[in-house]
Design a protein around this motif. Structure first.
Motif, mmCIF file in Angstrom:
data_model
loop_
_atom_site.group_PDB
_atom_site.id
_atom_site.type_symbol
_atom_site.label_atom_id
_atom_site.label_comp_id
_atom_site.label_asym_id
_atom_site.label_seq_id
_atom_site.Cartn_x
_atom_site.Cartn_y
_atom_site.Cartn_z
ATOM 1 N N GLY A 22 62.887 40.633 59.926
ATOM 2 C CA GLY A 22 62.083 39.413 59.984
ATOM 3 C C GLY A 22 60.610 39.673 59.716
ATOM 4 N N LEU A 23 60.107 40.752 60.296
ATOM 5 C CA LEU A 23 58.703 41.114 60.072
ATOM 6 C C LEU A 23 58.458 41.464 58.606
ATOM 7 N N GLY A 24 59.392 42.201 58.017
ATOM 8 C CA GLY A 24 59.252 42.552 56.600
ATOM 9 C C GLY A 24 59.300 41.335 55.695
ATOM 10 N N ALA A 25 60.258 40.438 55.956
ATOM 11 C CA ALA A 25 60.367 39.216 55.149
ATOM 12 C C ALA A 25 59.129 38.343 55.335
ATOM 13 N N GLY A 26 58.646 38.243 56.577
ATOM 14 C CA GLY A 26 57.435 37.468 56.835
ATOM 15 C C GLY A 26 56.220 38.052 56.135
ATOM 16 N N ALA A 27 56.119 39.379 56.128
ATOM 17 C CA ALA A 27 54.991 40.040 55.452
ATOM 18 C C ALA A 27 55.049 39.794 53.948
ATOM 19 N N LEU A 28 56.252 39.888 53.373
ATOM 20 C CA LEU A 28 56.382 39.614 51.933
ATOM 21 C C LEU A 28 56.017 38.164 51.621
ATOM 22 N N GLY A 29 56.483 37.245 52.462
ATOM 23 C CA GLY A 29 56.136 35.841 52.264
ATOM 24 C C GLY A 29 54.649 35.596 52.404
ATOM 25 N N ALA A 30 54.023 36.261 53.368
ATOM 26 C CA ALA A 30 52.580 36.099 53.575
ATOM 27 C C ALA A 30 51.792 36.647 52.387
ATOM 28 N N VAL A 31 52.228 37.776 51.840
ATOM 29 C CA VAL A 31 51.540 38.351 50.667
ATOM 30 C C VAL A 31 51.665 37.403 49.478
ATOM 31 N N TYR A 32 52.870 36.850 49.279
ATOM 32 C CA TYR A 32 53.047 35.902 48.175
ATOM 33 C C TYR A 32 52.180 34.660 48.383
ATOM 34 N N LEU A 33 52.221 34.125 49.612
ATOM 35 C CA LEU A 33 51.465 32.910 49.895
ATOM 36 C C LEU A 33 49.961 33.151 49.809
ATOM 37 N N TRP A 34 49.500 34.336 50.164
ATOM 38 C CA TRP A 34 48.079 34.666 50.090
ATOM 39 C C TRP A 34 47.553 34.436 48.669
ATOM 40 N N HIS A 35 48.380 34.747 47.676
ATOM 41 C CA HIS A 35 47.954 34.663 46.276
ATOM 42 C C HIS A 35 48.395 33.362 45.597
ATOM 43 N N THR A 36 49.035 32.456 46.335
ATOM 44 C CA THR A 36 49.545 31.214 45.765
ATOM 45 C C THR A 36 48.943 30.054 46.541
ATOM 46 N N ASN A 37 48.071 29.317 45.920
ATOM 47 C CA ASN A 37 47.402 28.219 46.614
ATOM 48 C C ASN A 37 48.245 26.947 46.542
ATOM 49 N N PRO A 38 48.893 26.559 47.653
ATOM 50 C CA PRO A 38 49.738 25.361 47.619
ATOM 51 C C PRO A 38 48.953 24.058 47.511
ATOM 52 N N HIS A 39 47.628 24.117 47.624
ATOM 53 C CA HIS A 39 46.815 22.911 47.462
ATOM 54 C C HIS A 39 46.678 22.526 45.994
ATOM 55 N N ARG A 40 46.965 23.450 45.111
ATOM 56 C CA ARG A 40 46.899 23.186 43.674
ATOM 57 C C ARG A 40 48.286 22.886 43.129
ATOM 58 N N PRO A 41 48.419 21.899 42.271
ATOM 59 C CA PRO A 41 49.727 21.613 41.684
ATOM 60 C C PRO A 41 50.164 22.733 40.739
ATOM 61 N N GLY A 42 51.471 22.840 40.541
ATOM 62 C CA GLY A 42 52.003 23.810 39.596
ATOM 63 C C GLY A 42 52.312 25.167 40.186
ATOM 64 N N GLN A 43 52.160 25.339 41.494
ATOM 65 C CA GLN A 43 52.476 26.619 42.122
ATOM 66 C C GLN A 43 53.993 26.735 42.309
ATOM 67 N N VAL A 44 54.502 27.946 42.277
ATOM 68 C CA VAL A 44 55.940 28.170 42.444
ATOM 69 C C VAL A 44 56.236 28.289 43.940
ATOM 70 N N LEU A 45 56.539 27.158 44.555
ATOM 71 C CA LEU A 45 56.870 27.076 45.975
ATOM 72 C C LEU A 45 58.023 26.092 46.143
ATOM 73 N N LEU A 46 58.815 26.275 47.187
ATOM 74 C CA LEU A 46 59.924 25.359 47.445
ATOM 75 C C LEU A 46 59.380 24.009 47.907
ATOM 76 N N PRO A 47 59.811 22.921 47.261
ATOM 77 C CA PRO A 47 59.353 21.604 47.701
ATOM 78 C C PRO A 47 60.155 21.134 48.920
ATOM 79 N N CYS A 48 59.588 20.213 49.655
ATOM 80 C CA CYS A 48 60.291 19.587 50.776
ATOM 81 C C CYS A 48 61.400 18.713 50.191
ATOM 82 N N PRO A 49 62.658 18.921 50.595
ATOM 83 C CA PRO A 49 63.743 18.114 50.028
ATOM 84 C C PRO A 49 63.621 16.624 50.350
ATOM 85 N N LEU A 50 63.165 16.279 51.552
ATOM 86 C CA LEU A 50 63.022 14.866 51.909
ATOM 87 C C LEU A 50 61.935 14.197 51.075
ATOM 88 N N LYS A 51 60.807 14.874 50.930
ATOM 89 C CA LYS A 51 59.721 14.297 50.135
ATOM 90 C C LYS A 51 60.120 14.209 48.663
#
Length: 137
Positions: A22-51
């Motif tokens: 879990g710690l390893g997966a969380g660290a990998l996710g944090a490193v990816y997210l650090w370099h991916t700004n979800p405030h900008r459109p066009g980022q490769v992130l999973l969208p909310c299925p309900l939205k």
């Protein structure tokens, strides 16, 4: 070695293994997210299925942006992204993980259970938050 000791040892080993994964997966996710700004459109992130399906914000919408803002030290923006998740969800999850880890390292199982009343409170908070954030905008 008694069966109880063997079971406690197995629980400890499994807890350490799952925590490390879990710690390893969380660290990998944090490193990816650090370099991916979800405030900008066009980022490769999973969208909310309900939205995606309805256009309605769910109680967890804004969680990725909140995590990004926290990683970058912007607590005010994190509050803006999802104040309920930040003030209630993050502490509750941290508490549950700490209890699980503590019990597992002692060689005991931890099975979190919510009473009917607690489940109603959680669902009520989620429903009120969903309605409020969709009405306000």
């Amino acid at each position: 070695m008694s069966p109880l000791t063997h079971t406690a040892t197995a629980i400890r080993k499994r807890t350490v293994r799952v925590a490390a994964l879990g710690l390893g997966a969380g660290a990998l996710g944090a490193v990816y997210l650090w370099h991916t700004n979800p405030h900008r459109p066009g980022q490769v992130l999973l969208p909310c299925p309900l939205k995606w399906a309805t256009g309605i914000l769910c109680p967890l919408c804004g969680g990725t942006r909140m995590a990004y803002d926290l990683l970058h030290g912007d607590v005010v923006a994190a509050f803006h992204d999802n104040i309920v998740l930040l003030t209630l969800g993050v502490p509750a999850a941290a508490y549950a993980v700490a209890r699980w880890l503590s019990a597992g390292l002692r060689g005991q199982y931890f099975r979190p259970r919510l009473s009917a009343r607690a489940s109603a409170v959680v669902l009520g908070i989620g429903a009120v938050w969903t309605i409020a954030r969709n009405l306000v905008g």
